[in-house]
Design a protein around this motif. Structure first.
Motif, PDB file in Angstrom:
ATOM      1  N   ARG A  89       0.838  -1.204   0.000  1.00  0.00           N
ATOM      2  CA  ARG A  89       0.000   0.000   0.000  1.00  0.00           C
ATOM      3  C   ARG A  89       0.872   1.253   0.000  1.00  0.00           C
ATOM      4  O   ARG A  89       0.578   2.220  -0.716  1.00  0.00           O
ATOM      5  CB  ARG A  89      -0.914  -0.025   1.220  1.00  0.00           C
ATOM      6  CG  ARG A  89      -1.971   1.050   1.209  1.00  0.00           C
ATOM      7  CD  ARG A  89      -2.861   0.970   2.429  1.00  0.00           C
ATOM      8  NE  ARG A  89      -3.657  -0.251   2.414  1.00  0.00           N
ATOM      9  CZ  ARG A  89      -4.408  -0.664   3.427  1.00  0.00           C
ATOM     10  NH1 ARG A  89      -4.428   0.031   4.550  1.00  0.00           N
ATOM     11  NH2 ARG A  89      -5.112  -1.755   3.339  1.00  0.00           N
ATOM     12  N   ALA A  90       1.934   1.240   0.809  1.00  0.00           N
ATOM     13  CA  ALA A  90       2.844   2.393   0.868  1.00  0.00           C
ATOM     14  C   ALA A  90       3.560   2.590  -0.468  1.00  0.00           C
ATOM     15  O   ALA A  90       3.744   3.725  -0.929  1.00  0.00           O
ATOM     16  CB  ALA A  90       3.855   2.201   1.991  1.00  0.00           C
ATOM     17  N   GLU A  91       3.967   1.487  -1.111  1.00  0.00           N
ATOM     18  CA  GLU A  91       4.625   1.609  -2.420  1.00  0.00           C
ATOM     19  C   GLU A  91       3.680   2.189  -3.460  1.00  0.00           C
ATOM     20  O   GLU A  91       4.076   3.043  -4.275  1.00  0.00           O
ATOM     21  CB  GLU A  91       5.141   0.241  -2.879  1.00  0.00           C
ATOM     22  CG  GLU A  91       6.372  -0.230  -2.120  1.00  0.00           C
ATOM     23  CD  GLU A  91       6.758  -1.654  -2.453  1.00  0.00           C
ATOM     24  OE1 GLU A  91       6.039  -2.303  -3.261  1.00  0.00           O
ATOM     25  OE2 GLU A  91       7.758  -2.137  -1.902  1.00  0.00           O
ATOM     26  N   ARG A  92       2.405   1.759  -3.463  1.00  0.00           N
ATOM     27  CA  ARG A  92       1.425   2.320  -4.413  1.00  0.00           C
ATOM     28  C   ARG A  92       1.194   3.799  -4.143  1.00  0.00           C
ATOM     29  O   ARG A  92       1.099   4.618  -5.073  1.00  0.00           O
ATOM     30  CB  ARG A  92       0.103   1.552  -4.327  1.00  0.00           C
ATOM     31  CG  ARG A  92       0.168   0.201  -5.011  1.00  0.00           C
ATOM     32  CD  ARG A  92      -1.222  -0.397  -5.233  1.00  0.00           C
ATOM     33  NE  ARG A  92      -1.995  -0.510  -4.010  1.00  0.00           N
ATOM     34  CZ  ARG A  92      -2.067  -1.603  -3.256  1.00  0.00           C
ATOM     35  NH1 ARG A  92      -1.402  -2.687  -3.622  1.00  0.00           N
ATOM     36  NH2 ARG A  92      -2.792  -1.622  -2.169  1.00  0.00           N
ATOM     37  N   ALA A  93       1.117   4.179  -2.865  1.00  0.00           N
ATOM     38  CA  ALA A  93       0.936   5.600  -2.524  1.00  0.00           C
ATOM     39  C   ALA A  93       2.143   6.417  -2.967  1.00  0.00           C
ATOM     40  O   ALA A  93       2.010   7.543  -3.482  1.00  0.00           O
ATOM     41  CB  ALA A  93       0.709   5.755  -1.022  1.00  0.00           C
ATOM     42  N   SER A  94       3.336   5.841  -2.830  1.00  0.00           N
ATOM     43  CA  SER A  94       4.555   6.531  -3.267  1.00  0.00           C
ATOM     44  C   SER A  94       4.548   6.732  -4.784  1.00  0.00           C
ATOM     45  O   SER A  94       4.900   7.807  -5.283  1.00  0.00           O
ATOM     46  CB  SER A  94       5.776   5.718  -2.844  1.00  0.00           C
ATOM     47  OG  SER A  94       6.949   6.261  -3.387  1.00  0.00           O
ATOM     48  N   ARG A  98       4.558  10.283  -6.831  1.00  0.00           N
ATOM     49  CA  ARG A  98       5.572  10.567  -7.849  1.00  0.00           C
ATOM     50  C   ARG A  98       4.919  11.007  -9.167  1.00  0.00           C
ATOM     51  O   ARG A  98       5.363  11.964  -9.806  1.00  0.00           O
ATOM     52  CB  ARG A  98       6.392   9.302  -8.107  1.00  0.00           C
ATOM     53  CG  ARG A  98       7.839   9.509  -7.825  1.00  0.00           C
ATOM     54  CD  ARG A  98       8.641   8.311  -8.255  1.00  0.00           C
ATOM     55  NE  ARG A  98       9.531   7.944  -7.177  1.00  0.00           N
ATOM     56  CZ  ARG A  98      10.219   6.851  -7.119  1.00  0.00           C
ATOM     57  NH1 ARG A  98      10.101   5.965  -8.062  1.00  0.00           N
ATOM     58  NH2 ARG A  98      11.007   6.619  -6.121  1.00  0.00           N
ATOM     59  N   ARG A  99       3.854  10.254  -9.553  1.00  0.00           N
ATOM     60  CA  ARG A  99       3.141  10.599 -10.780  1.00  0.00           C
ATOM     61  C   ARG A  99       2.518  11.982 -10.670  1.00  0.00           C
ATOM     62  O   ARG A  99       2.567  12.795 -11.623  1.00  0.00           O
ATOM     63  CB  ARG A  99       2.058   9.567 -11.082  1.00  0.00           C
ATOM     64  CG  ARG A  99       2.590   8.340 -11.746  1.00  0.00           C
ATOM     65  CD  ARG A  99       1.450   7.502 -12.316  1.00  0.00           C
ATOM     66  NE  ARG A  99       1.846   6.103 -12.343  1.00  0.00           N
ATOM     67  CZ  ARG A  99       1.310   5.121 -11.630  1.00  0.00           C
ATOM     68  NH1 ARG A  99       0.300   5.355 -10.836  1.00  0.00           N
ATOM     69  NH2 ARG A  99       1.767   3.907 -11.730  1.00  0.00           N
ATOM     70  N   ALA A 100       1.919  12.234  -9.515  1.00  0.00           N
ATOM     71  CA  ALA A 100       1.287  13.548  -9.324  1.00  0.00           C
ATOM     72  C   ALA A 100       2.334  14.649  -9.382  1.00  0.00           C
ATOM     73  O   ALA A 100       2.105  15.718  -9.986  1.00  0.00           O
ATOM     74  CB  ALA A 100       0.554  13.580  -7.971  1.00  0.00           C
ATOM     75  N   LEU A 101       3.512  14.434  -8.799  1.00  0.00           N
ATOM     76  CA  LEU A 101       4.577  15.436  -8.855  1.00  0.00           C
ATOM     77  C   LEU A 101       5.089  15.618 -10.284  1.00  0.00           C
ATOM     78  O   LEU A 101       5.287  16.742 -10.752  1.00  0.00           O
ATOM     79  CB  LEU A 101       5.741  14.991  -7.954  1.00  0.00           C
ATOM     80  CG  LEU A 101       6.910  15.955  -7.832  1.00  0.00           C
ATOM     81  CD1 LEU A 101       6.453  17.276  -7.228  1.00  0.00           C
ATOM     82  CD2 LEU A 101       8.027  15.342  -7.025  1.00  0.00           C
ATOM     83  N   ALA A 102       5.225  14.509 -11.023  1.00  0.00           N
ATOM     84  CA  ALA A 102       5.682  14.592 -12.417  1.00  0.00           C
ATOM     85  C   ALA A 102       4.651  15.344 -13.267  1.00  0.00           C
ATOM     86  O   ALA A 102       5.018  16.171 -14.113  1.00  0.00           O
ATOM     87  CB  ALA A 102       5.917  13.204 -12.977  1.00  0.00           C
TER      88      ALA A 102
END
Length: 107
Positions: A89-94, A98-102
């Motif tokens: 779950r933490a990896e998916r949130a990360s 990242r996608r949102a920041l990109a």
């Protein structure tokens, strides 16, 4: 009514009041084993019964120990499964972050 008792239902349970046993004519005299006082046998029998009385307790203790170990093993397995689930779950949130920041940098 004065009837004599039977083997199954004796007239009295007091051995002193019962009729003495008569030797059987079908068996030869002296064929029975002689009377003896088993002092050592009584002592060993008492120890054996004490040990035998403790066997169920030891079995119950071993069974409970085994069940406690199994329960602890199940708890560890559940904690491990929960930790792995949380890690995914933490990896998916990360990745989402990242996608949102990109996407924010691209615009």
């Amino acid at each position: 009514m004065n009837t004599a008792g039977t083997i199954d239902r004796p007239l009295t349970h007091d051995p002193k009041k019962q009729a003495p046993m008569k030797p059987s004519t079908s068996e030869p005299a002296g064929s029975a084993t002689p009377d003896f006082t088993p002092t050592g046998a009584t002592r060993s029998r008492q120890n054996r019964t004490r040990e035998m009385q403790l066997i169920p307790e030891a079995l119950a203790r071993a069974h409970m120990h085994e069940r406690l170990q199994y329960a602890e093993q199940e708890r560890r397995a559940m904690r491990l499964a929960t930790a792995r689930r949380m890690q995914r779950r933490a990896e998916r949130a990360s990745l989402r972050a990242r996608r949102a920041l990109a996407m924010a940098v691209m615009q």
